[in-house]
Design an enzyme around this catalytic site. Structure first.
Site, PDB file in Angstrom:
ATOM      1  N   ASP A 150      30.819  12.200   4.432  1.00 36.70           N
ATOM      2  CA  ASP A 150      29.617  12.387   4.704  1.00 36.70           C
ATOM      3  C   ASP A 150      29.484  11.355   6.297  1.00 36.70           C
ATOM      4  OD1 ASP A 150      29.606  14.008   2.975  1.00 36.70           O
ATOM      5  OD2 ASP A 150      28.006  13.280   1.647  1.00 36.70           O
ATOM      6  N   ASP A 171      34.250  16.496   4.864  1.00 37.12           N
ATOM      7  CA  ASP A 171      32.560  17.086   4.989  1.00 37.12           C
ATOM      8  C   ASP A 171      31.575  15.573   6.245  1.00 37.12           C
ATOM      9  OD1 ASP A 171      33.331  18.685   3.902  1.00 37.12           O
ATOM     10  OD2 ASP A 171      32.079  18.047   2.156  1.00 37.12           O
ATOM     11  N   ARG A 231      34.642  23.351   6.792  1.00 34.07           N
ATOM     12  CA  ARG A 231      34.299  24.434   5.820  1.00 34.07           C
ATOM     13  C   ARG A 231      32.933  24.844   5.732  1.00 34.07           C
ATOM     14  NH1 ARG A 231      35.458  21.687  -0.176  1.00 34.07           N
ATOM     15  NH2 ARG A 231      34.060  19.710   0.266  1.00 34.07           N
ATOM     16  N   TRP A 233      29.741  24.842   4.236  1.00 30.87           N
ATOM     17  CA  TRP A 233      28.754  24.060   3.402  1.00 30.87           C
ATOM     18  C   TRP A 233      27.233  25.524   2.541  1.00 30.87           C
ATOM     19  CZ3 TRP A 233      24.545  19.826   3.729  1.00 30.87           C
ATOM     20  CH2 TRP A 233      23.589  19.955   2.288  1.00 30.87           C
TER      21      TRP A 233
END
Length: 304
Positions: A150, A171, A231, A233
């Site tokens: 993040d 991510d 990917r 979310w």
């Protein structure tokens, strides 16, 4: 002879000092040992100018920019890249103690029209935000943004990242309602995981586009597992890698794929082994498609 060398040394020092001073924009509010304020947070309370200059150093603080059209410059030896950056804003605050992802950000952009040049921004906690952007017409030029999971919350509005460096492994470029253009930058993966996690939840006009960038990683975990591009979310995730090479795409999870409305596209690099929900593009997406036809009014074109 000794006196000559001493004179030469003094001249070099003075020349270097003049070079640094010349780099400080006229009227800028300054931060650091040679500046007016000791922290950027303190400097931002001074509203006598919208321009701020951060001298070389490491500043442990959380910074929130809540005023529109603020411009921040970090001291650098190479204005056109992150490689010469000498000013770092860092902290180690997690979302669990801050109360939210955004609140954990080392640097938070809460107003439109903000520009940041040649600043290193880090969150060393781990699963936490280095840079959180919650407003549009945002420009990030020659910056180095580091974390693990993040790292960059690109959450709201139009945003551009150019000649910059973004690091993480899970991510680490994510958000919900932003449309972002990352160009001529380095995406550095530090382990197995996912580069992007687009939270686009409806058929809006927004994109995540990684353009003409270098995707790279170090360590055996990267070479063995190949960190994938991204990917979803949310179910309408839309991410494009163009003229940039990286590995493939992933579902969100084995029992919750979230791929029914995704657009995961590639232009300039393609493999027949790509996931069934990935798309080979016939042409690259344009910057005006991502940022809007009026992007030239706020994007610094010298970095494109």
């Amino acid at each position: 002879m000794v006196q000559s060398y001493l004179s030469l040394g003094i001249f070099v020092v003075l020349l270097q000092a003049c070079s640094v001073l010349a780099a400080v924009p006229s009227g800028a509010i300054t931060v650091g040992a040679s500046g007016k304020y000791s922290t950027l947070s303190a400097a931002l309370k001074d509203t006598s100018s919208n321009v701020y200059y951060v001298y070389a150093g490491t500043y442990k603080e959380q910074v929130a920019i809540s005023r529109s059209n603020v411009i921040i410059y970090g001291e650098t030896t190479t204005a056109s890249s992150y490689t010469g950056n000498q000013a770092t804003i860092t902290n180690n605050v997690p979302a669990s103690s801050a109360g939210s992802n955004d609140a954990s950000g080392t640097l938070r952009v809460l107003a439109t029209g903000v520009k940041i040049y040649n600043l290193n921004i880090a969150n060393t906690y781990g699963k936490a935000i280095a840079l959180s952007v919650q407003a549009g017409s945002f420009g990030c030029y020659g910056c180095k943004i580091t974390g693990t999971q993040d790292t960059l919350l690109a959450n709201v509005g139009t945003q551009v990242y150019a000649h910059s460096y973004i690091e993480g492994y899970v991510d680490f470029i994510f958000g919900q309602t932003a449309s972002i253009w990352i160009t001529k930058s380095v995406i550095q993966t530090t382990g197995s995981g996912y580069i992007t996690a687009s939270g686009r939840s409806s058929a809006d006009a927004n994109y995540y586009v990684i353009d003409q960038s270098t995707i790279q990683g170090s360590g055996s975990s990267y070479l063995a597992a190949e960190t994938v591009k991204g990917r979803p979310w949310r179910n309408y995730a839309r991410v494009i890698f163009q003229n940039s090479k990286a590995a493939g795409w992933s579902v969100w999870g084995s029992s919750d794929t979230r791929t029914d409305h995704v657009t995961f596209g590639e232009s300039g690099a393609w493999s027949s082994s790509r996931a069934s929900f990935a798309t080979k593009l016939s042409s690259a997406v344009t910057i005006s498609t991502v940022l809007g036809s009026g992007y030239a009014a706020w994007v610094d074109s010298t970095y494109l």
